[in-house]
Design an enzyme around this catalytic site. Structure first.
Site, PDB file in Angstrom:
ATOM      1  N   SER A 110      44.590  -0.059 -19.920  1.00  0.00           N
ATOM      2  CA  SER A 110      43.198  -0.177 -19.441  1.00  0.00           C
ATOM      3  C   SER A 110      42.725  -1.628 -19.489  1.00  0.00           C
ATOM      4  CB  SER A 110      42.277   0.657 -20.345  1.00  0.00           C
ATOM      5  OG  SER A 110      42.421   0.240 -21.683  1.00  0.00           O
ATOM      6  N   GLN A 112      40.361  -3.918 -20.841  1.00  0.00           N
ATOM      7  CA  GLN A 112      39.714  -3.643 -22.124  1.00  0.00           C
ATOM      8  C   GLN A 112      39.357  -4.924 -22.853  1.00  0.00           C
ATOM      9  OE1 GLN A 112      43.231  -3.048 -25.264  1.00  0.00           O
ATOM     10  NE2 GLN A 112      43.433  -1.658 -23.530  1.00  0.00           N
ATOM     11  N   HIS A 114      38.158  -5.888 -27.271  1.00  0.00           N
ATOM     12  CA  HIS A 114      37.970  -5.311 -28.603  1.00  0.00           C
ATOM     13  C   HIS A 114      36.767  -5.990 -29.251  1.00  0.00           C
ATOM     14  CE1 HIS A 114      41.830  -3.509 -27.917  1.00  0.00           C
ATOM     15  NE2 HIS A 114      42.308  -4.693 -27.608  1.00  0.00           N
ATOM     16  N   LYS A 137      39.293  -6.394 -33.912  1.00  0.00           N
ATOM     17  CA  LYS A 137      40.670  -6.156 -33.514  1.00  0.00           C
ATOM     18  C   LYS A 137      41.216  -7.315 -32.676  1.00  0.00           C
ATOM     19  CE  LYS A 137      43.608  -2.552 -31.365  1.00  0.00           C
ATOM     20  NZ  LYS A 137      44.270  -3.237 -30.254  1.00  0.00           N
ATOM     21  N   HIS A 277      41.230  -8.149 -21.271  1.00  0.00           N
ATOM     22  CA  HIS A 277      42.680  -8.194 -21.043  1.00  0.00           C
ATOM     23  C   HIS A 277      43.186  -6.818 -20.650  1.00  0.00           C
ATOM     24  CE1 HIS A 277      42.109  -6.872 -25.203  1.00  0.00           C
ATOM     25  NE2 HIS A 277      43.262  -6.246 -25.093  1.00  0.00           N
ATOM     26  N   ARG A 296      36.951   0.137 -23.039  1.00  0.00           N
ATOM     27  CA  ARG A 296      37.685   0.190 -21.778  1.00  0.00           C
ATOM     28  C   ARG A 296      36.749   0.239 -20.571  1.00  0.00           C
ATOM     29  NH1 ARG A 296      39.357   4.041 -25.127  1.00  0.00           N
ATOM     30  NH2 ARG A 296      41.358   3.790 -26.174  1.00  0.00           N
ATOM     31  N   LYS A 302      40.908   7.279 -19.721  1.00  0.00           N
ATOM     32  CA  LYS A 302      40.261   7.450 -21.026  1.00  0.00           C
ATOM     33  C   LYS A 302      38.770   7.100 -20.942  1.00  0.00           C
ATOM     34  CE  LYS A 302      44.418   6.613 -23.848  1.00  0.00           C
ATOM     35  NZ  LYS A 302      45.023   5.734 -24.889  1.00  0.00           N
TER      36      LYS A 302
HETATM   37  N1  LIG Z   1      45.966  -4.703 -25.823  1.00  0.00           N
HETATM   38  N2  LIG Z   1      46.596  -3.650 -26.420  1.00  0.00           N
HETATM   39  C1  LIG Z   1      45.959  -2.954 -27.352  1.00  0.00           C
HETATM   40  O1  LIG Z   1      44.835  -3.201 -27.686  1.00  0.00           O
HETATM   41  C2  LIG Z   1      46.718  -1.797 -27.987  1.00  0.00           C
HETATM   42  O2  LIG Z   1      46.846  -2.051 -29.391  1.00  0.00           O
HETATM   43  C3  LIG Z   1      45.966  -0.512 -27.725  1.00  0.00           C
HETATM   44  O3  LIG Z   1      46.456   0.561 -28.496  1.00  0.00           O
HETATM   45  C4  LIG Z   1      46.127  -0.171 -26.249  1.00  0.00           C
HETATM   46  O4  LIG Z   1      45.502  -1.151 -25.488  1.00  0.00           O
HETATM   47  C5  LIG Z   1      45.500   1.136 -25.904  1.00  0.00           C
HETATM   48  O5  LIG Z   1      45.431   1.085 -24.495  1.00  0.00           O
HETATM   49  P1  LIG Z   1      44.731   2.299 -23.748  1.00  0.00           P
HETATM   50  O6  LIG Z   1      43.419   2.471 -24.453  1.00  0.00           O
HETATM   51  O7  LIG Z   1      45.647   3.468 -23.893  1.00  0.00           O
HETATM   52  O8  LIG Z   1      44.578   1.835 -22.334  1.00  0.00           O
HETATM   53 ZN   LIG Z   2      43.981  -4.848 -26.474  1.00  0.00          ZN
END
Ligand SMILES: NNC(=O)[C@@H](O)[C@H](O)[C@H](O)COP(=O)(O)O
Ligand SMILES: [Zn+2]
Length: 426
Positions: A110, A112, A114, A137, A277, A296, A302
């Site tokens: 996604s 996204q 944090h 995060k 990212h 996200r 999701k």
């Molecule tokens: N950038 N990567 C992360 O933040 C991972 O640790 C996460 O667990 C994933 O991004 C989770 O991705 P979805 O929510 O399934 O799209």
């Molecule tokens: Zn991430």
């Protein structure tokens, strides 16, 4: 429960998110099976996305000997397992400050970001179902294979050029904001530039499906009729991701607004909290502060939190090269291996890559905190310095190393033997 030894094998847990590689094509599945052959069987139709190593309660890591959760071992003997300095520094006797993962990516994750600590506390308090932790995060990705990702906003001149020449992008954002952005980015101060970027991003992210879906379809057609407008790499990327998520808003907010970052094996990138990212393809080691808070907004089935994402981003804009994190030497090892330290500008973790290409050993001083080590290629041995008991360390095996424990890795052949060790020091 007797206090845990200073070096012991553990078993991580897998997440089968839809974007993971399928069956044995996934490094996550292969490593999980190799590390726990009696209990893991690989379903070739199933995606294996992430292998978690740490004390996060969502996916327990357990000791190989009796499957006691690592979290319970830490809570039973925090001074031994974390070290007093780490307890004092992070104020917790509950868990390891970082979460270490292997990711094996078949489809784009996604779009996204944090949260930072303040926003994490706020989101966890108001929406604990979607935001399970009250911690930030920040995260780092180290490419095991060649890897591609969206990472941070493109330089503004690049976004402006795309707005000027791609009609669908211009129509989605609106002539008014396009004009304001075009005239403002040359003169505004950094804060003003970020405000202009937020206006463009907000128009994209708040557009209704009824508007962006037909525009996305036309955008994809244009990458075929006028590829020169995009450049070959971007035209290909848009077509590739449209095949995964047809007419998705991510084709605009990812492909046209975020840097497309390509990392060769061994290269790394660091993502501050609130940096936009999305990982696109490849296998990586990922390390982060101990949290699973993901905000996200695209390329995902999701829960999306568009308003929070648009409001919280840093809106910094840097060239792709500035997103990369260069490894540095690690002076606290001695022996025949090649050592690369990936040391991001945060307290929770660093990651050490150790690669043998000849027989011999590498000894390490004790670290001032806990660490988790996984073997990703080849095989060798790991032991506490001075101990006669050497443990087999082959691909997929994971080990917990207690603070101050000086260890030794041994390669018994000239075959490549590679491991990654995430650690935290006071
Ligand atoms: N950038 N990567 C992360 O933040 C991972 O640790 C996460 O667990 C994933 O991004 C989770 O991705 P979805 O929510 O399934 O799209
Ligand atoms: Zn991430």
């Amino acid at each position: 429960m007797s206090s845990a030894p200073k070096l012991f094998r553990v078993i991580g847990g897998a997440q089968n998110y839809d974007w993971g590689k399928l069956g044995s094509t996934s490094a996550v599945a292969r490593f999980a099976k190799l590390n726990d052959p009696e209990n893991v069987s690989i379903d070739e139709e199933k995606p294996y996305a992430e292998l978690w190593m740490g004390t996060h309660p969502s996916v327990p890591t357990v000791s190989a000997q009796d499957r006691t959760p690592l979290r319970d071992l830490v809570r039973a003997a925090p001074e031994e397992m974390l070290g007093q300095d780490i307890i004092n520094k992070f104020g917790s006797r509950e868990g390891i400050p970082f979460l270490f993962k292997v990711l094996s990516i078949r489809k784009v994750l996604s779009i996204q970001a944090h949260p930072d600590k303040a926003l994490a506390r706020q989101l966890h308090a108001s929406d604990p179902k979607h935001y399970p932790d009250d911690n930030h995060k920040p995260e780092m990705a180290v490419a095991i294979t060649d890897f591609e990702a969206f990472c941070g906003f493109k330089p503004l001149a690049e976004i402006d050029a795309l707005l000027q020449k791609i009609p669908e992008f211009r129509e989605l954002v609106g002539d008014d904001v396009v004009a304001e952005f075009h005239s403002g980015i040359g003169s505004a101060d950094v804060a003003g530039k970020k405000k202009l970027l937020q206006k463009v991003f907000s128009r994209v992210m708040n557009s209704p499906e009824s508007k962006f879906e037909p525009l996305a379809a036309r955008l994809v057609e244009r990458t075929k009729s006028d590829p020169q407008l995009f450049g070959e790499t971007l035209a290909d990327l848009i077509q590739r991701l449209d095949a995964q998520f047809p007419n998705d808003i991510g084709l605009f907010c990812g492909c046209l607004l975020l840097n497309h970052c390509i990392l060769k094996s061994g290269e790394a990138m660091f993502l501050e909290a609130k940096d936009p990212h999305a990982y696109i393809s490849g296998d990586i080691m990922e390390c982060m502060a101990a949290s699973d808070n993901v905000i996200r907004a695209g390329f995902t089935p999701k829960f999306k939190d568009v308003e929070v994402l648009v409001d919280c981003l840093t809106y910094s804009f840097n060239p792709v090269e500035e997103q990369k994190l260069k490894p540095t030497p690690f002076p606290r090892g001695a022996g025949v291996a090649e050592l690369k330290l990936y040391d991001p500008p945060i307290d929770e973790f660093s990651v050490l890559q150790t690669t043998f290409t000849s027989a011999g050993s590498e000894t390490f001083d004790g670290l001032d905190g806990p660490s988790l080590l996984i073997v990703t290629e080849g095989k060798g041995k790991v032991k506490l310095q001075g101990s006669s008991e050497a443990l087999d360390a082959s691909t997929g095996n994971i080990f917990f190393v207690a603070p101050k424990a000086a260890i030794e890795l041994v390669s018994e052949s000239k075959d490549t033997f590679t491991s990654y060790r995430a650690f935290c020091e006071a």
